[in-house]
Design a protein around this motif. Structure first.
Motif, short mmCIF file in Angstrom:
data_model
loop_
_atom_site.label_atom_id
_atom_site.label_comp_id
_atom_site.label_asym_id
_atom_site.label_seq_id
_atom_site.Cartn_x
_atom_site.Cartn_y
_atom_site.Cartn_z
N ILE A 153 -2.85 1.83 4.02
CA ILE A 153 -2.11 0.75 3.94
C ILE A 153 -3.15 -0.15 3.75
O ILE A 153 -2.65 -1.36 3.17
CB ILE A 153 -1.92 0.31 5.63
N SER A 154 -4.44 -0.14 3.97
CA SER A 154 -5.39 -1.22 3.78
C SER A 154 -5.54 -1.21 2.23
O SER A 154 -5.80 -2.32 1.46
CB SER A 154 -6.54 -0.96 4.68
N ALA A 155 -5.74 -0.23 1.67
CA ALA A 155 -5.81 -0.03 0.11
C ALA A 155 -4.73 -0.51 -0.52
O ALA A 155 -4.73 -1.19 -1.88
CB ALA A 155 -6.03 1.55 -0.25
N GLY A 156 -3.56 -0.28 -0.15
CA GLY A 156 -2.27 -0.95 -0.71
C GLY A 156 -2.37 -2.44 -0.69
O GLY A 156 -2.08 -3.21 -1.67
N PHE A 157 -2.55 -3.07 0.47
CA PHE A 157 -2.68 -4.62 0.69
C PHE A 157 -3.89 -5.07 0.05
O PHE A 157 -3.81 -5.95 -0.95
CB PHE A 157 -2.37 -4.79 1.97
N SER B 38 1.36 -11.24 -11.39
CA SER B 38 0.55 -10.49 -10.15
C SER B 38 1.08 -10.01 -9.05
O SER B 38 0.83 -9.09 -8.56
CB SER B 38 -0.35 -11.85 -9.63
N PHE B 39 2.53 -10.57 -8.62
CA PHE B 39 3.31 -10.17 -7.59
C PHE B 39 3.65 -8.70 -8.20
O PHE B 39 3.61 -7.60 -7.36
CB PHE B 39 4.42 -10.94 -7.44
N ILE B 40 4.14 -8.54 -9.34
CA ILE B 40 4.60 -7.37 -9.90
C ILE B 40 3.58 -6.21 -9.74
O ILE B 40 3.93 -5.02 -9.40
CB ILE B 40 5.26 -7.32 -11.32
N LEU B 41 2.28 -6.61 -10.27
CA LEU B 41 1.17 -5.67 -10.33
C LEU B 41 0.66 -5.38 -8.91
O LEU B 41 0.39 -4.11 -8.53
CB LEU B 41 -0.01 -6.31 -10.94
N TRP B 42 0.90 -6.29 -8.01
CA TRP B 42 0.36 -6.02 -6.54
C TRP B 42 1.25 -4.96 -6.13
O TRP B 42 0.80 -3.99 -5.29
CB TRP B 42 0.43 -7.20 -5.67
N VAL B 43 2.65 -5.17 -6.09
CA VAL B 43 3.69 -4.01 -5.62
C VAL B 43 3.52 -2.76 -6.29
O VAL B 43 3.59 -1.88 -5.50
CB VAL B 43 5.30 -4.76 -6.06
N TRP C 1 -8.48 7.60 1.09
CA TRP C 1 -9.98 7.14 0.70
C TRP C 1 -10.12 7.32 -0.79
O TRP C 1 -11.03 6.41 -1.33
CB TRP C 1 -10.76 8.06 1.73
N LYS C 2 -9.37 8.08 -1.45
CA LYS C 2 -9.78 8.21 -2.69
C LYS C 2 -9.29 7.04 -3.41
O LYS C 2 -9.78 6.54 -4.53
CB LYS C 2 -9.01 9.49 -3.44
N ILE C 3 -7.98 6.63 -3.10
CA ILE C 3 -7.45 5.37 -3.74
C ILE C 3 -8.11 4.30 -3.78
O ILE C 3 -8.40 3.27 -4.35
CB ILE C 3 -6.12 5.28 -3.05
N TRP C 4 -8.88 4.09 -2.33
CA TRP C 4 -9.75 2.87 -2.14
C TRP C 4 -11.10 2.95 -2.93
O TRP C 4 -11.42 1.92 -3.39
CB TRP C 4 -10.28 3.22 -0.51
N GLY C 5 -11.56 4.22 -3.20
CA GLY C 5 -12.52 4.27 -4.00
C GLY C 5 -12.12 4.04 -5.72
O GLY C 5 -12.93 3.22 -6.42
N ILE C 6 -11.05 4.42 -6.01
CA ILE C 6 -10.33 4.04 -7.33
C ILE C 6 -10.29 2.59 -7.56
O ILE C 6 -10.57 1.80 -8.41
CB ILE C 6 -9.18 4.86 -7.58
#
Length: 99
Positions: free
Chosen positions: A18-22, A53-58, A71-76
C-alpha cells in the motif's frame, strides 16, 4: 467459505504494498516529470503532466499491488526515484531553466 491462507499475505507485506503504491508511485511520477521538464519545453510539460502524472501514478499503484513482495517493489521504486533525482541534478547543471 473463508479464503485460502496460502493466498493471504502478512500485515507487513500489505503495508509495504500500500505504501509503495501510494508514496513510491508518487515519488516516481513527480521525479520523472521533473527530470523530463529539463529536456522538453517545461510549460507544455506542466500542462500535460496533469493528465499523464495521474495515469502513471495509477499504473505504478497497480504494479505494486500485483507484486508478490512489497519490499522489493519499494526497493525498485526507490532506485528509480534516485535515478530520476540524479538526472535532475545533472540536468540543472547542463540545462538550466531560465525563469
Amino acid at each position: 467459505m473463508p479464503a485460502n491462507p496460502k493466498y493471504l499475505s502478512s500485515n507487513w507485506q500489505r503495508f509495504a504494498k500500500i505504501s509503495a503504491g501510494f508514496l513510491g508511485g508518487y515519488f516516481i511520477t513527480i521525479t520523472s516529470h521533473m527530470a523530463l521538464s529539463y529536456w522538453v519545453n517545461h510549460v507544455n510539460l506542466i500542462i500535460t503532466s496533469s493528465f499523464t502524472s495521474f495515469i502513471l501514478w495509477v499504473i505504478l499503484m497497480i504494479i505494486a499491488f500485483l507484486a508478490k513482495n512489497g519490499w522489493k517493489i519499494w526497493g525498485i521504486y526507490l532506485i528509480l526515484s534516485l535515478l530520476f533525482l540524479i538526472i535532475i541534478y545533472f540536468s540543472k547543471i547542463h540545462h538550466p531553466i531560465p525563469f
